[in-house]
Write a protein that holds these residues in place. Structure first.
Motif, PDB file in Angstrom:
ATOM      1  N   GLY A 168       0.800  -1.224   0.000  1.00  0.00           N
ATOM      2  CA  GLY A 168       0.000   0.000   0.000  1.00  0.00           C
ATOM      3  C   GLY A 168       0.832   1.272   0.000  1.00  0.00           C
ATOM      4  O   GLY A 168       0.342   2.348  -0.344  1.00  0.00           O
ATOM      5  N   TYR A 169       2.091   1.164   0.355  1.00  0.00           N
ATOM      6  CA  TYR A 169       3.006   2.315   0.334  1.00  0.00           C
ATOM      7  C   TYR A 169       3.868   2.323  -0.933  1.00  0.00           C
ATOM      8  O   TYR A 169       4.699   3.220  -1.099  1.00  0.00           O
ATOM      9  CB  TYR A 169       3.925   2.289   1.551  1.00  0.00           C
ATOM     10  CG  TYR A 169       3.266   2.722   2.833  1.00  0.00           C
ATOM     11  CD1 TYR A 169       3.178   4.062   3.181  1.00  0.00           C
ATOM     12  CD2 TYR A 169       2.739   1.775   3.713  1.00  0.00           C
ATOM     13  CE1 TYR A 169       2.579   4.465   4.361  1.00  0.00           C
ATOM     14  CE2 TYR A 169       2.140   2.171   4.905  1.00  0.00           C
ATOM     15  CZ  TYR A 169       2.066   3.509   5.224  1.00  0.00           C
ATOM     16  OH  TYR A 169       1.471   3.912   6.404  1.00  0.00           O
ATOM     17  N   GLY A 170       3.694   1.323  -1.772  1.00  0.00           N
ATOM     18  CA  GLY A 170       4.494   1.259  -2.983  1.00  0.00           C
ATOM     19  C   GLY A 170       5.948   0.884  -2.736  1.00  0.00           C
ATOM     20  O   GLY A 170       6.824   1.215  -3.526  1.00  0.00           O
ATOM     21  N   ILE A 171       6.203   0.188  -1.637  1.00  0.00           N
ATOM     22  CA  ILE A 171       7.568  -0.236  -1.319  1.00  0.00           C
ATOM     23  C   ILE A 171       7.966  -1.350  -2.295  1.00  0.00           C
ATOM     24  O   ILE A 171       7.246  -2.342  -2.435  1.00  0.00           O
ATOM     25  CB  ILE A 171       7.680  -0.739   0.132  1.00  0.00           C
ATOM     26  CG1 ILE A 171       7.225   0.335   1.135  1.00  0.00           C
ATOM     27  CG2 ILE A 171       9.092  -1.232   0.445  1.00  0.00           C
ATOM     28  CD1 ILE A 171       8.061   1.578   1.173  1.00  0.00           C
ATOM     29  N   ALA A 172       9.104  -1.180  -2.943  1.00  0.00           N
ATOM     30  CA  ALA A 172       9.584  -2.172  -3.902  1.00  0.00           C
ATOM     31  C   ALA A 172       9.828  -3.507  -3.208  1.00  0.00           C
ATOM     32  O   ALA A 172      10.224  -3.554  -2.040  1.00  0.00           O
ATOM     33  CB  ALA A 172      10.878  -1.683  -4.556  1.00  0.00           C
ATOM     34  N   GLU A 173       9.607  -4.570  -3.953  1.00  0.00           N
ATOM     35  CA  GLU A 173       9.791  -5.913  -3.396  1.00  0.00           C
ATOM     36  C   GLU A 173      11.205  -6.102  -2.847  1.00  0.00           C
ATOM     37  O   GLU A 173      11.400  -6.762  -1.830  1.00  0.00           O
ATOM     38  CB  GLU A 173       9.482  -6.953  -4.467  1.00  0.00           C
ATOM     39  CG  GLU A 173       9.371  -8.350  -3.923  1.00  0.00           C
ATOM     40  CD  GLU A 173       8.877  -9.331  -4.965  1.00  0.00           C
ATOM     41  OE1 GLU A 173       9.251 -10.504  -4.857  1.00  0.00           O
ATOM     42  OE2 GLU A 173       8.128  -8.931  -5.878  1.00  0.00           O
ATOM     43  N   THR A 174      12.189  -5.500  -3.483  1.00  0.00           N
ATOM     44  CA  THR A 174      13.580  -5.645  -3.036  1.00  0.00           C
ATOM     45  C   THR A 174      13.833  -4.969  -1.692  1.00  0.00           C
ATOM     46  O   THR A 174      14.803  -5.306  -1.010  1.00  0.00           O
ATOM     47  CB  THR A 174      14.553  -5.056  -4.076  1.00  0.00           C
ATOM     48  OG1 THR A 174      14.179  -3.693  -4.338  1.00  0.00           O
ATOM     49  CG2 THR A 174      14.526  -5.865  -5.365  1.00  0.00           C
ATOM     50  N   ASP A 175      12.985  -4.033  -1.303  1.00  0.00           N
ATOM     51  CA  ASP A 175      13.155  -3.324  -0.028  1.00  0.00           C
ATOM     52  C   ASP A 175      12.267  -3.881   1.083  1.00  0.00           C
ATOM     53  O   ASP A 175      12.400  -3.493   2.242  1.00  0.00           O
ATOM     54  CB  ASP A 175      12.846  -1.831  -0.198  1.00  0.00           C
ATOM     55  CG  ASP A 175      13.914  -1.100  -0.985  1.00  0.00           C
ATOM     56  OD1 ASP A 175      15.053  -1.603  -1.051  1.00  0.00           O
ATOM     57  OD2 ASP A 175      13.606  -0.026  -1.536  1.00  0.00           O
ATOM     58  N   ARG A 176      11.365  -4.759   0.747  1.00  0.00           N
ATOM     59  CA  ARG A 176      10.361  -5.189   1.729  1.00  0.00           C
ATOM     60  C   ARG A 176      10.952  -5.910   2.924  1.00  0.00           C
ATOM     61  O   ARG A 176      10.496  -5.719   4.048  1.00  0.00           O
ATOM     62  CB  ARG A 176       9.284  -6.037   1.063  1.00  0.00           C
ATOM     63  CG  ARG A 176       8.390  -5.184   0.193  1.00  0.00           C
ATOM     64  CD  ARG A 176       7.234  -5.947  -0.382  1.00  0.00           C
ATOM     65  NE  ARG A 176       6.571  -5.101  -1.377  1.00  0.00           N
ATOM     66  CZ  ARG A 176       5.790  -5.548  -2.312  1.00  0.00           C
ATOM     67  NH1 ARG A 176       5.543  -6.845  -2.405  1.00  0.00           N
ATOM     68  NH2 ARG A 176       5.245  -4.727  -3.169  1.00  0.00           N
ATOM     69  N   VAL A 177      11.953  -6.737   2.726  1.00  0.00           N
ATOM     70  CA  VAL A 177      12.523  -7.453   3.872  1.00  0.00           C
ATOM     71  C   VAL A 177      13.101  -6.454   4.881  1.00  0.00           C
ATOM     72  O   VAL A 177      12.951  -6.620   6.091  1.00  0.00           O
ATOM     73  CB  VAL A 177      13.572  -8.504   3.434  1.00  0.00           C
ATOM     74  CG1 VAL A 177      14.841  -7.863   2.887  1.00  0.00           C
ATOM     75  CG2 VAL A 177      13.897  -9.432   4.587  1.00  0.00           C
ATOM     76  N   HIS A 178      13.721  -5.374   4.390  1.00  0.00           N
ATOM     77  CA  HIS A 178      14.264  -4.352   5.284  1.00  0.00           C
ATOM     78  C   HIS A 178      13.145  -3.666   6.064  1.00  0.00           C
ATOM     79  O   HIS A 178      13.257  -3.436   7.272  1.00  0.00           O
ATOM     80  CB  HIS A 178      15.055  -3.306   4.498  1.00  0.00           C
ATOM     81  CG  HIS A 178      16.140  -3.881   3.655  1.00  0.00           C
ATOM     82  ND1 HIS A 178      17.161  -4.649   4.175  1.00  0.00           N
ATOM     83  CD2 HIS A 178      16.358  -3.808   2.317  1.00  0.00           C
ATOM     84  CE1 HIS A 178      17.963  -5.016   3.201  1.00  0.00           C
ATOM     85  NE2 HIS A 178      17.494  -4.529   2.059  1.00  0.00           N
ATOM     86  N   MET A 179      12.079  -3.351   5.360  1.00  0.00           N
ATOM     87  CA  MET A 179      10.963  -2.653   5.997  1.00  0.00           C
ATOM     88  C   MET A 179      10.237  -3.557   6.997  1.00  0.00           C
ATOM     89  O   MET A 179       9.817  -3.096   8.060  1.00  0.00           O
ATOM     90  CB  MET A 179       9.970  -2.145   4.950  1.00  0.00           C
ATOM     91  CG  MET A 179      10.523  -1.066   4.046  1.00  0.00           C
ATOM     92  SD  MET A 179      10.975   0.443   4.949  1.00  0.00           S
ATOM     93  CE  MET A 179      12.700   0.156   5.259  1.00  0.00           C
ATOM     94  N   ILE A 180      10.097  -4.829   6.664  1.00  0.00           N
ATOM     95  CA  ILE A 180       9.465  -5.761   7.600  1.00  0.00           C
ATOM     96  C   ILE A 180      10.294  -5.848   8.872  1.00  0.00           C
ATOM     97  O   ILE A 180       9.758  -5.848   9.981  1.00  0.00           O
ATOM     98  CB  ILE A 180       9.265  -7.143   6.947  1.00  0.00           C
ATOM     99  CG1 ILE A 180       8.167  -7.056   5.880  1.00  0.00           C
ATOM    100  CG2 ILE A 180       8.927  -8.205   7.990  1.00  0.00           C
ATOM    101  CD1 ILE A 180       8.038  -8.288   5.006  1.00  0.00           C
ATOM    102  N   ARG A 181      11.607  -5.903   8.726  1.00  0.00           N
ATOM    103  CA  ARG A 181      12.480  -5.934   9.907  1.00  0.00           C
ATOM    104  C   ARG A 181      12.373  -4.649  10.704  1.00  0.00           C
ATOM    105  O   ARG A 181      12.343  -4.681  11.940  1.00  0.00           O
ATOM    106  CB  ARG A 181      13.921  -6.166   9.472  1.00  0.00           C
ATOM    107  CG  ARG A 181      14.171  -7.562   8.960  1.00  0.00           C
ATOM    108  CD  ARG A 181      15.555  -7.706   8.379  1.00  0.00           C
ATOM    109  NE  ARG A 181      15.788  -9.065   7.921  1.00  0.00           N
ATOM    110  CZ  ARG A 181      16.815  -9.418   7.165  1.00  0.00           C
ATOM    111  NH1 ARG A 181      17.715  -8.522   6.797  1.00  0.00           N
ATOM    112  NH2 ARG A 181      16.954 -10.677   6.790  1.00  0.00           N
ATOM    113  N   LEU A 182      12.318  -3.513  10.025  1.00  0.00           N
ATOM    114  CA  LEU A 182      12.206  -2.225  10.727  1.00  0.00           C
ATOM    115  C   LEU A 182      10.888  -2.118  11.490  1.00  0.00           C
ATOM    116  O   LEU A 182      10.866  -1.744  12.671  1.00  0.00           O
ATOM    117  CB  LEU A 182      12.301  -1.082   9.720  1.00  0.00           C
ATOM    118  CG  LEU A 182      13.624  -0.361   9.661  1.00  0.00           C
ATOM    119  CD1 LEU A 182      13.714   0.480   8.396  1.00  0.00           C
ATOM    120  CD2 LEU A 182      13.800   0.506  10.875  1.00  0.00           C
TER     121      LEU A 182
END
Length: 193
Positions: free
Chosen positions: A130-144
């Protein structure tokens, strides 16, 4: 008292109830057996050992949390989904302190391979989508996001916020606002800096 038919599910559920009432250290094979009015060896046909019982509690926690998170984010996106995601975690941690505690240790391979673990990740990915976070960045964001929510909830559970003002109730929306701001602006950052 009539003896109840034991199943793996009933044994794990009872252990989870004991954990919610008195912490994970209360969820022992002997305590579960006593609660059913049976001897401890009667449980071994349903759970291999204490580690298997604890894994069962953790899988149950992931399943139940996944149900609540799924309901909280259904039909929502962006900030609304993030708030639903965070609030569902907080409500779960408050309502089920033992189950929440079971999620704090290093997960075994049994737990990691369970579909309930993947479901929580899919819910987090849906929020990020929903925020348009690229798939390559999602693991970082999930951890954050996981680190921020988990850290706050564990400090709150331990009572670390009880001796300062303002109350944690006022800090919780600030945490979610901060995560929303970070996610909203994530794609604007200068990747070459």
């Amino acid at each position: 008292m009539t003896r109840q038919t034991l199943t793996r599910e009933r044994v794990v559920r009872r252990a989870a109830e004991l954990a919610d009432a008195g912490g994970m250290s209360s969820a022992t094979l002997s305590a579960v057996a006593r609660s059913f009015g049976v001897r401890t060896p009667s449980l071994y046909g349903h759970v291999r050992d204490l580690a298997a019982l604890r894994d069962g509690i953790t899988v149950l926690a992931l399943h139940d949390l996944g149900e609540q998170v799924g309901e909280a984010i259904a039909g929502r996106s962006g900030r609304d989904a993030l708030i639903g995601f965070g609030d569902a975690h907080r409500a779960f941690a408050r309502r089920h302190p033992g189950l929440w505690e079971s999620l704090q240790g290093r997960a075994s391979e049994t737990v990691v391979r369970d579909p309930s673990a993947a479901r929580i990740v899919r819910h987090a990915e849906a929020v990020l989508h929903g925020y348009g976070i690229a798939e390559t960045d999602r693991v970082h964001m999930i951890r954050l996001i996981g680190g921020a929510l988990n850290g706050f909830l564990n400090l709150e559970r331990r009572g670390d916020f009880d001796h300062s003002e303002p109350p944690a109730e006022q800090s919780w929306p600030v945490l979610l606002d901060s995560l929303d701001l970070m996610l909203s602006r994530w794609n604007e950052r200068d990747r070459d800096a």
